[in-house]
Design an enzyme around this catalytic site. Structure first.
Site, PDB file in Angstrom:
ATOM      1  N   ARG A   1       0.921  -0.981  -0.019  1.00 44.50           N
ATOM      2  CA  ARG A   1       0.303   0.241   0.577  1.00 44.50           C
ATOM      3  C   ARG A   1       0.795   1.447   0.339  1.00 44.50           C
ATOM      4  NH1 ARG A   1      -3.445  -2.525  -1.584  1.00 44.50           N
ATOM      5  NH2 ARG A   1      -5.527  -2.751  -1.133  1.00 44.50           N
TER       6      ARG A   1
ATOM      7  N   HIS B   1      -1.499   1.227  -9.923  1.00 43.02           N
ATOM      8  CA  HIS B   1      -2.041   0.300  -9.267  1.00 43.02           C
ATOM      9  C   HIS B   1      -2.842  -0.686  -9.762  1.00 43.02           C
ATOM     10  CE1 HIS B   1      -4.175  -0.292  -5.304  1.00 43.02           C
ATOM     11  NE2 HIS B   1      -3.964  -1.487  -5.760  1.00 43.02           N
TER      12      HIS B   1
END
Ligand code: GLV
Length: 313
Positions: A228, A276
């Site tokens: 993350r 992502h």
């Protein structure tokens, strides 16, 4: 048969999901969260990614919430999230293989300094900068050896890297040197010519990657973030790259997402940013996984990727 309500990806994607489930689990009743008639009948299971605030009350009565993400930190952090309901993370073979493929690509890109080629190509520079170093001569270290991390580690070992991994508790993974617990972290970091972050984001891991942390790595190491964005203190990462503590970074996750056009990360000569995309399995593969989870829960079994709210993943 069980009734699954799909809120993931909004009303526009419902037909894609419906078709995917029709292929792999025709017995499952699949409804859109957004269809007015859905509200009248309770769901057994709900498939979510980022529910709206006002979705949460209706989630509190279901048998399980299944997330289309492998990371569920955003759900656990939502004040309205019903923590008493079982929460299951995305898994399945394609999810794991996509992540293994992405990390292999990123690691070899760092090893061969592929970012330099992209910069040279952008302005038509032909400069021969061969790097004579193989995967077999490179140590790669993976933080987080869960479902994805262990699959990535095993794959990288097959590719030929020297692989180590770090996790909370000791375990054995063939071909991988496993370091366990906080005390082992400095020794583990010393083994990382390339460090891969695949940790879940929890209060313990958020902000872990600071400048000081990175100085534990061999000088000039590479860094791959597929965990993350909030694991990394961004100014510290940039400083580590500018000071030569790191030689390059590949970031699939950043804070915030989408990364603003003004971010210094975009144009940094040692950073490759991807939006992502490391590991999103096809709708059919995700539907197959979700259907397996539902079948196993209907048999009274505990799904392998059931989130432990105490651990935060
Ligand atoms: C994406 O990051 C996911 O959690 O699957």
């Amino acid at each position: 048969m069980a009734r699954l309500i799909i809120s993931a990806d909004g009303p526009e994607k419902f037909d894609v999901w419906k078709n995917a489930f029709a292929q792999v689990a025709p017995d499952l009743t699949v409804c859109s969260w957004y269809a007015p008639e859905t509200k009248s009948e309770p769901a057994d299971y709900v498939l979510v990614w980022t529910p709206e605030k006002d979705h949460y009350p209706a989630l509190s009565g279901v048998k399980a919430i299944i997330c289309t993400g492998a990371g569920v930190d955003h759900l656990l952090r939502a004040p309205e999230f019903p923590h008493h309901v079982p929460l299951v993370r995305m898994g399945g073979t394609q999810t794991a293989q996509l992540m293994a493929d992405y990390v292999t690509w990123a690691a070899i890109s760092l090893l061969r300094q592929a970012r330099t080629w992209a910069i040279q190509q952008a302005d038509g520079t032909w400069a021969n900068n061969c790097i004579a170093r193989t995967t077999a001569e490179t140590r790669i270290a993976i933080m987080g050896l869960g479902h994805l991390g262990s699959s990535v580690a095993t794959h990288l070992a097959r590719v030929g890297f020297q692989v180590s991994g770090w996790k909370r508790s000791a375990s054995v993974l063939p071909g991988v040197q496993v370091y366990a617990g906080q005390d082992a972290l400095p020794d583990f970091l010393k083994t990382a010519d390339i460090l891969v972050n695949l940790l879940p984001s929890t209060p313990q891991t958020c902000g872990l990657v600071t400048y000081d942390f990175l100085t534990n790595l061999p000088k000039g190491a590479g860094f791959i973030n597929v965990g993350r964005g909030d694991h990394v203190m961004q100014p510290d990462l940039i400083k580590a790259l500018d000071d030569g503590v790191l030689s390059g970074a590949v970031l699939d996750v950043v804070t915030p997402e989408p990364l603003p056009v003004t971010s210094a990360l975009w144009a940094h000569p040692k950073i490759t940013v991807t939006p992502h995309v490391a590991s999103e399995a096809s709708p059919v593969m995700q539907a197959d996984y979700v259907a397996q989870v539902i079948k196993s829960m209907e048999r009274g079994e505990t799904p392998a990727l059931l989130c432990d709210p105490q651990k935060g993943y």
